[in-house]
Write a protein that holds these residues in place. Structure first.
Motif, PDB file in Angstrom:
ATOM      1  N   LEU A 266       0.833  -1.202   0.000  1.00 48.28           N
ATOM      2  CA  LEU A 266       0.000   0.000   0.000  1.00 48.28           C
ATOM      3  C   LEU A 266       0.870   1.256   0.000  1.00 48.28           C
ATOM      4  O   LEU A 266       0.625   2.209  -0.751  1.00 48.28           O
ATOM      5  CB  LEU A 266      -0.923  -0.027   1.227  1.00 48.28           C
ATOM      6  N   TYR A 282      -6.071  -1.222   0.491  1.00 52.37           N
ATOM      7  CA  TYR A 282      -6.711  -0.844   1.762  1.00 52.37           C
ATOM      8  C   TYR A 282      -8.018  -1.598   1.962  1.00 52.37           C
ATOM      9  O   TYR A 282      -8.276  -2.163   3.039  1.00 52.37           O
ATOM     10  CB  TYR A 282      -6.921   0.674   1.766  1.00 52.37           C
ATOM     11  N   GLY A 325      -5.012   4.080   5.019  1.00 53.32           N
ATOM     12  CA  GLY A 325      -6.233   4.142   4.216  1.00 53.32           C
ATOM     13  C   GLY A 325      -6.848   5.530   4.234  1.00 53.32           C
ATOM     14  O   GLY A 325      -7.371   6.006   3.224  1.00 53.32           O
TER      15      GLY A 325
END
Length: 544
Positions: A266, A282, A325
């Protein structure tokens, strides 16, 4: 040879108690990387609690590696390289052997490597080819421009294969793939299962050093071992004490490792501004791990741990991934979803409690600036100021935002609401103002510079830090240095050294490779050492 016989002839050093830094091999010969690798593995195997997290398959992998001959050194070298396919013709390790054929074959036979027969991705094959071979292939498929950069050439060949067919009606993909593999020759890749097992071992060895940036979780510990091995880093002396387990079972260990892989992927997408793939990472992590985050038994166990040990649990890492996220959602301007995620993070008090001040500030900013709900933002600010886990700096930031909201001409109806917000009053630090002549900037991005004052020995331009040092030098302070807290931190660390590294405080030192106790930046640090602070504090007063 039976399993028991293999164990009895293991080349790993036997460690029956806590590992000591004195046991680190001080060998700087060609085999130092293997010695450090086996030292880390043996340290985990020598700790009963860590070994209990391994199953029979894990132990079999370690046992097989233990009994490799020439392949051991080569595997560790390949293990520390970027995880990718490697052309065998480019593997050169004269310190291991002039001809690596035997070592490579041993690793293939033992199941630690896979060969080119397992490579089926055209893009990967093309990426492994040298640029001259790639241009030959581009000419074979009649690409117009073969002088493009390698990465662009790979894209063009793949795109060409997807749209064209050969004169016999065959897919160009299979034709080009066969030609590319013939040009490439033999290549190899570390087999995933044993590699993940050994990474898991290193993760256990370096549990207190894990970060979200670890692309290959636990691998960077080998560099730390190398620095200690070469005595370029010397760690303080202290007593290791472990009374609790951050990972209560094997599932927790596997979940932690998966989370590290997910977080690294990520973050990679974020750094490359690839927000859509980052969003998918996420959301995938939420689908896979959210049930554990809300499992009451898991949370209850984690809450029984000291707060500084709780940082190494899977749910703490998952909490940090959720905040990543939030960053992704904000980059995509989905502030409503970012607010929902922040509210979820703030709805729990078990994990990452030192981050709550930052979360409250970000939540209030999103609600005020992006969702245009200043009244709700004031309620959020009030809740944040009443949160016992929020420290003074973040409280001041929240209060200043409340002042800004209430004093804004757009929010006249909220002008009197500031009285309902808990005030945060800070004493102004002493300040000294002096002036310098600013040098005109050529561009907006240019660094701010000043003309050196008339009394300075050096003529010309200087930065603001040098200007301040020159000013104080004129006042008689001839040995000034510019620093943003490092000097005072170093001095105070030396004064309070015996307090910082005090014995008898459980679970603050888990590894011989710590530069500080695990509770250093927690509120518990002072409480854990409260009985022994006064003699050293007296020494600090005298040094004034």
């Amino acid at each position: 040879m039976t399993k028991s016989e293999k164990e009895s002839t293991s080349v790993f050093p036997t460690i029956t108690d806590e590992v000591s830094i004195d046991e680190l091999p001080h060998n700087t010969s060609e085999s130092f990387y293997l010695d450090n690798f086996t030292f880390a593995l043996s340290s985990v195997l020598g700790n009963a609690e860590d070994k209990a997290l391994l199953n029979d398959e894990d132990l079999e992998v370690i046992n097989t590696f233990d009994h490799l001959s020439a392949g051991r050194k080569l595997y560790v070298r390949l293990f520390q390289r970027k995880y990718r396919w490697l052309p065998m013709s480019k593997l050169k390790y004269p310190g291991i052997a002039a001809d690596l054929s035997f070592a490579l074959q041993e690793l293939l036979s033992a199941g630690f490597l896979i060969g080119e027969q397992n490579l089926h991705d055209l893009t990967v094959v093309l990426g492994l080819l040298p640029a001259p071979d790639l241009r030959i292939l581009a000419k074979d498929v009649r690409l117009a421009d073969t002088g493009q950069p390698k990465s662009r050439l790979v894209e063009c060949i793949v795109q060409h294969c997807s749209t064209q067919r050969s004169v016999f009606g065959r897919s160009m993909h299979s034709v080009v793939f066969k030609k590319a593999k013939r040009l490439l020759g033999s290549c190899c890749l570390l087999k995933e299962e044993p590699r993940v097992t050994l990474l898991r071992m290193l993760l256990l060895f370096s549990l207190t050093d894990i970060t979200l940036e670890d692309e290959d979780a636990g691998l960077k510990v080998l560099f730390s071992l190398l620095m200690a091995n070469m005595q370029k880093i010397v760690y303080p002396s202290y007593t290791i004490s472990r009374s609790v387990k951050a990972l209560r079972d094997r599932d927790s260990l596997i979940r932690l490792q998966k989370l590290l892989f997910s977080a690294a992927e990520l973050m990679g997408h974020l750094q490359r501004h690839e927000f859509e793939p980052a969003l998918q990472d996420y959301l995938m992590a939420k689908r896979e791990f959210d049930n554990y985050y809300k499992d009451e038994d898991v949370v209850r166990y984690d809450e029984s741990l000291p707060v500084w040990v709780r940082e190494f649990t899977p749910n703490s890492l998952y909490t940090k991934l959720l905040y990543l996220g939030v960053e992704v959602l904000q980059k995509m301007r989905n502030y409503a979803a970012a607010v929902i995620q922040l509210e979820e993070l703030l709805g729990q008090t078990a994990y990452c409690i030192t981050s709550r001040g930052r979360w409250w500030e970000r939540l209030s900013l999103n609600i005020d600036q992006h969702l245009k709900q200043p009244a709700k933002a004031l309620c959020v600010i009030t809740s944040g100021l009443l949160d016992p886990h929020v420290r003074t700096g973040h409280k001041l930031g929240l209060y200043l935002r409340a002042v800004k909201i209430c004093s804004s001409p757009k929010n006249k109806s909220l002008k009197n609401r500031l009285e309902d917000v808990p005030a945060v009053l800070c004493q102004e630090p002493p300040s000294r103002v002096f002036h310098g002549k600013l040098f005109p900037k050529s561009t907006t991005a240019a660094k701010t510079s000043f003309y050196a004052p008339d009394f300075a020995e050096n003529e010309g331009l200087c930065g603001v830090e040098d200007l301040a040092l020159m000013h104080y030098e004129q006042l008689g302070y001839t040995d000034g240095v510019h620093g943003e807290g490092a000097t005072m931190t170093t001095v105070l660390s030396l004064i309070f050294w015996d307090i910082v590294f005090m014995d008898g405080i459980m679970d603050t030192f888990w590894s011989p490779f710590q530069s500080q106790p695990l509770d250093l930046r927690w509120d518990n640090f002072y409480l854990n050492r409260k009985k022994g602070d006064r003699p050293t504090f007296g020494r600090a007063i005298k040094l004034e």
